[in-house]
Design a protein around this motif. Sequence first.
Motif, short mmCIF file in Angstrom:
data_model
loop_
_atom_site.label_atom_id
_atom_site.label_comp_id
_atom_site.label_asym_id
_atom_site.label_seq_id
_atom_site.Cartn_x
_atom_site.Cartn_y
_atom_site.Cartn_z
N HIS A 1 76.19 -23.27 -1.05
CA HIS A 1 75.10 -22.24 -0.74
C HIS A 1 74.05 -22.58 0.19
O HIS A 1 73.13 -23.30 -0.43
CB HIS A 1 74.72 -21.88 -2.13
CG HIS A 1 75.75 -21.49 -3.00
ND1 HIS A 1 76.59 -20.27 -2.89
CD2 HIS A 1 76.07 -21.81 -4.19
CE1 HIS A 1 77.28 -20.15 -3.97
NE2 HIS A 1 77.08 -21.07 -4.81
N ARG A 2 74.32 -22.14 1.39
CA ARG A 2 73.41 -22.95 2.55
C ARG A 2 71.79 -22.35 2.29
O ARG A 2 71.22 -23.31 2.28
CB ARG A 2 73.71 -22.32 3.85
CG ARG A 2 73.23 -22.85 4.85
CD ARG A 2 73.86 -22.51 6.30
NE ARG A 2 73.01 -21.02 6.68
CZ ARG A 2 73.53 -20.34 7.82
NH1 ARG A 2 74.32 -20.88 8.75
NH2 ARG A 2 72.74 -19.13 7.87
N GLU A 3 71.55 -21.18 2.03
CA GLU A 3 70.14 -20.85 1.90
C GLU A 3 69.72 -21.54 0.46
O GLU A 3 68.51 -22.00 0.58
CB GLU A 3 70.05 -19.42 1.91
CG GLU A 3 71.06 -18.56 3.01
CD GLU A 3 70.88 -19.39 4.48
OE1 GLU A 3 69.85 -20.07 4.62
OE2 GLU A 3 71.74 -19.15 5.26
N LEU A 4 70.25 -21.46 -0.54
CA LEU A 4 69.83 -21.93 -1.88
C LEU A 4 69.77 -23.43 -1.95
O LEU A 4 68.73 -23.91 -2.28
CB LEU A 4 70.80 -21.39 -2.85
CG LEU A 4 71.03 -19.97 -3.17
CD1 LEU A 4 71.80 -19.78 -4.50
CD2 LEU A 4 69.97 -19.22 -3.25
N ASP A 5 70.86 -23.94 -1.19
CA ASP A 5 70.55 -25.51 -1.14
C ASP A 5 69.35 -26.01 -0.17
O ASP A 5 68.96 -27.22 -0.50
CB ASP A 5 71.86 -26.11 -0.39
CG ASP A 5 73.26 -25.87 -1.39
OD1 ASP A 5 72.82 -25.65 -2.63
OD2 ASP A 5 74.25 -26.03 -0.79
N ALA A 6 68.89 -25.06 0.62
CA ALA A 6 68.03 -25.37 1.75
C ALA A 6 66.52 -25.40 0.88
O ALA A 6 65.71 -25.50 1.76
CB ALA A 6 68.04 -24.38 2.95
N ARG A 7 66.59 -25.12 -0.21
CA ARG A 7 65.08 -25.00 -0.91
C ARG A 7 64.47 -26.36 -1.11
O ARG A 7 63.45 -26.21 -1.59
CB ARG A 7 65.08 -24.09 -2.20
CG ARG A 7 65.67 -22.62 -1.78
CD ARG A 7 65.74 -21.78 -3.03
NE ARG A 7 65.90 -20.42 -2.79
CZ ARG A 7 65.95 -19.37 -3.40
NH1 ARG A 7 66.00 -19.68 -4.75
NH2 ARG A 7 66.38 -18.15 -3.10
#
Length: 303
Positions: free
Chosen positions: A279-285
Amino acid sequence: MEIVLITGMSGSGKSVALHALEDSGYYCVDNLPPELLLTFAELEQTRGAKRVAIAMDVRSATSLPLVPAQLDILRAQGVTVRPLFLDAGTDTLVRRYSETRRKHPLSRSDLQDQQHALYEAIELERELLADLREQAHVIDTSIIRSSQLQGYVKGLISAPNTQLTLVFESFAFKRGIPLDADYVFDVRMLPNPHYDPDLRALTGLDEPVMRFLQHSPEVRLMFAHINKFLTHWLQSLARDHRSYVTVGIGCTGGQHRSVYLVEQLANAFSKRWVTLKRHRELDARGGVFMGPSPGQKSGSTIF
């Protein structure tokens, strides 16, 4: 013996990937000249090495064409070979070099316009590495964090290498399509939980959002269509000796619809294939950025 071969664009994060493999117990060698690959592999086999990671880059440009044939020789000798190719968008690579003031290994010093020289060097590098990219699993590091890249690499090497592995990746179209996706499905036309104030701050991993999407006929139809498409073609891809297939599912923010569908598809296909989820955007948090996306302040840039 298993060899993970890391290649890719200069500035795309090969050192981060190599450190992840070193943490996982691999004996790692950076910038090995291709001419020495077979000799080095033979030496490691005599030493009883089981897991080796090797990074190669365009500094060995003249001998890189030797690599595909050498990998075939190693496979014929019973060595398990896992090629990984790290990529990033040209603008991202230019920004990383500008921030660190490093010189690209193919940059021409005789050009007055060094910005133009950098773009020229990056495009030349893409051309020189095209054959290696075609035969490897690609990871797009354009807007991910170093911790994400390390997690992706560790996830890939933990998957069995004896059959095709499906990678499902959610992403936000507003931050760009992943360069590593073999197939991209646009789900922005589906009902959006973002417009429900009670669901806006949640994600596709949360039960209220899941219930919202489960009750939508359009979402169920989209799932059925993607499921049918992949089910029809995956066997053919496996017969073509593909090791990895990356399926990108994109919505506007990469938080609700795409995340939900990635979870549902990964669960459905895990009964038949090895599956991984991103999950690219979730993992980027959390973690440190590989590089900023347009409009963002720069984080730590890692080469």
